[in-house]
Design a protein around this motif. Structure first.
Motif, PDB file in Angstrom:
ATOM      1  N   MET A   1       0.847  -1.173   0.000  1.00  0.00           N
ATOM      2  CA  MET A   1       0.000   0.000   0.000  1.00  0.00           C
ATOM      3  C   MET A   1       0.890   1.232   0.000  1.00  0.00           C
ATOM      4  O   MET A   1       1.938   1.256   0.615  1.00  0.00           O
ATOM      5  CB  MET A   1      -0.905  -0.009   1.229  1.00  0.00           C
ATOM      6  N   ALA A   2       0.439   2.236  -0.731  1.00  0.00           N
ATOM      7  CA  ALA A   2       1.199   3.475  -0.828  1.00  0.00           C
ATOM      8  C   ALA A   2       0.332   4.647  -0.406  1.00  0.00           C
ATOM      9  O   ALA A   2      -0.850   4.704  -0.738  1.00  0.00           O
ATOM     10  CB  ALA A   2       1.693   3.673  -2.257  1.00  0.00           C
ATOM     11  N   LYS A   3       0.919   5.566   0.307  1.00  0.00           N
ATOM     12  CA  LYS A   3       0.244   6.804   0.677  1.00  0.00           C
ATOM     13  C   LYS A   3       0.518   7.798  -0.446  1.00  0.00           C
ATOM     14  O   LYS A   3       1.681   8.103  -0.751  1.00  0.00           O
ATOM     15  CB  LYS A   3       0.778   7.323   2.008  1.00  0.00           C
ATOM     16  N   ILE A   4      -0.557   8.260  -1.078  1.00  0.00           N
ATOM     17  CA  ILE A   4      -0.434   9.168  -2.215  1.00  0.00           C
ATOM     18  C   ILE A   4      -1.148  10.465  -1.878  1.00  0.00           C
ATOM     19  O   ILE A   4      -2.259  10.453  -1.339  1.00  0.00           O
ATOM     20  CB  ILE A   4      -1.006   8.536  -3.495  1.00  0.00           C
ATOM     21  N   VAL A  18      -3.498   3.871  -0.997  1.00  0.00           N
ATOM     22  CA  VAL A  18      -3.969   3.183  -2.193  1.00  0.00           C
ATOM     23  C   VAL A  18      -3.335   1.793  -2.215  1.00  0.00           C
ATOM     24  O   VAL A  18      -2.106   1.668  -2.130  1.00  0.00           O
ATOM     25  CB  VAL A  18      -3.609   3.966  -3.476  1.00  0.00           C
ATOM     26  N   PRO A  19      -4.155   0.742  -2.310  1.00  0.00           N
ATOM     27  CA  PRO A  19      -3.618  -0.616  -2.321  1.00  0.00           C
ATOM     28  C   PRO A  19      -2.720  -0.890  -3.530  1.00  0.00           C
ATOM     29  O   PRO A  19      -2.972  -0.385  -4.627  1.00  0.00           O
ATOM     30  CB  PRO A  19      -4.870  -1.504  -2.382  1.00  0.00           C
ATOM     31  N   ASN A  20      -1.699  -1.685  -3.307  1.00  0.00           N
ATOM     32  CA  ASN A  20      -0.830  -2.117  -4.398  1.00  0.00           C
ATOM     33  C   ASN A  20      -1.662  -2.827  -5.451  1.00  0.00           C
ATOM     34  O   ASN A  20      -2.622  -3.527  -5.144  1.00  0.00           O
ATOM     35  CB  ASN A  20       0.261  -3.063  -3.887  1.00  0.00           C
ATOM     36  N   GLY A  27      -7.079   4.918  -7.421  1.00  0.00           N
ATOM     37  CA  GLY A  27      -7.018   5.424  -6.050  1.00  0.00           C
ATOM     38  C   GLY A  27      -7.808   6.708  -5.899  1.00  0.00           C
ATOM     39  O   GLY A  27      -8.516   6.901  -4.918  1.00  0.00           O
ATOM     40  N   ALA A  28      -7.714   7.591  -6.891  1.00  0.00           N
ATOM     41  CA  ALA A  28      -8.485   8.838  -6.853  1.00  0.00           C
ATOM     42  C   ALA A  28      -9.971   8.545  -7.007  1.00  0.00           C
ATOM     43  O   ALA A  28     -10.802   9.057  -6.241  1.00  0.00           O
ATOM     44  CB  ALA A  28      -8.017   9.775  -7.959  1.00  0.00           C
ATOM     45  N   ARG A  29     -10.312   7.708  -7.963  1.00  0.00           N
ATOM     46  CA  ARG A  29     -11.723   7.374  -8.210  1.00  0.00           C
ATOM     47  C   ARG A  29     -12.359   6.729  -6.980  1.00  0.00           C
ATOM     48  O   ARG A  29     -13.436   7.121  -6.544  1.00  0.00           O
ATOM     49  CB  ARG A  29     -11.808   6.416  -9.403  1.00  0.00           C
ATOM     50  N   LYS A  90       0.963   2.288 -11.970  1.00  0.00           N
ATOM     51  CA  LYS A  90       0.554   1.170 -11.111  1.00  0.00           C
ATOM     52  C   LYS A  90       1.138   1.377  -9.718  1.00  0.00           C
ATOM     53  O   LYS A  90       2.327   1.626  -9.553  1.00  0.00           O
ATOM     54  CB  LYS A  90       1.059  -0.135 -11.713  1.00  0.00           C
ATOM     55  N   VAL A  91       0.281   1.268  -8.714  1.00  0.00           N
ATOM     56  CA  VAL A  91       0.690   1.493  -7.329  1.00  0.00           C
ATOM     57  C   VAL A  91       1.461   0.282  -6.796  1.00  0.00           C
ATOM     58  O   VAL A  91       1.068  -0.862  -6.992  1.00  0.00           O
ATOM     59  CB  VAL A  91      -0.541   1.782  -6.436  1.00  0.00           C
ATOM     60  N   SER A  92       2.564   0.594  -6.126  1.00  0.00           N
ATOM     61  CA  SER A  92       3.373  -0.397  -5.413  1.00  0.00           C
ATOM     62  C   SER A  92       3.988   0.326  -4.220  1.00  0.00           C
ATOM     63  O   SER A  92       3.862   1.552  -4.089  1.00  0.00           O
ATOM     64  CB  SER A  92       4.473  -0.960  -6.317  1.00  0.00           C
ATOM     65  N   ASP A  93       4.670  -0.423  -3.379  1.00  0.00           N
ATOM     66  CA  ASP A  93       5.336   0.204  -2.237  1.00  0.00           C
ATOM     67  C   ASP A  93       6.320   1.282  -2.685  1.00  0.00           C
ATOM     68  O   ASP A  93       6.568   2.244  -1.953  1.00  0.00           O
ATOM     69  CB  ASP A  93       6.073  -0.846  -1.406  1.00  0.00           C
TER      70      ASP A  93
END
Length: 107
Positions: A1-4, A18-20, A27-29, A90-93
């Motif tokens: 999970m990443a904090k954006i 936002v989950p990986n 994440g915004a949606r 794409k979200v990642s750590d």
């Protein structure tokens, strides 16, 4: 999970986890963040999820692919260095702490 951190054009900040595996657009949606319309649903067929990434993140992100480059031609006031389509991130750590700012409008 990443904090954006998503920053609206007017300056209001939204910090979300936002989950990986999701995209920055998803994440915004999923968190109701205004300013990212994502009309094509993430198919890289429009430019309505355009953002400016914080300068310190430009070199930490994967390079733009040709399709993203083509779609950015249709974005509102694209920045040659900082503009990205959030559907292509794409979200990642590795994205923990990413900061993006929305343009004045999406077209």
């Amino acid at each position: 999970m990443a904090k954006i951190t998503y920053i609206e054009h007017g300056g209001k900040e939204h910090v979300v986890d936002v989950p990986n595996g999701l995209t920055v657009m998803e994440g915004a949606r999923d968190n109701g963040i205004p300013g990212i319309e994502a009309d094509c649903g993430g198919a890289c067929a429009c430019s309505t999820c355009h953002v400016y990434v914080a300068e310190e993140w430009v070199d930490k992100l994967p390079p733009r692919q040709d399709m993203e480059e083509d779609m950015l031609d249709f974005a509102y006031e694209p920045d040659a260095n900082r503009s990205r389509l959030t559907c292509q991130l794409k979200v990642s750590d590795a994205l923990d702490g990413l900061v993006v700012q929305m343009p004045e409008k999406q077209i």
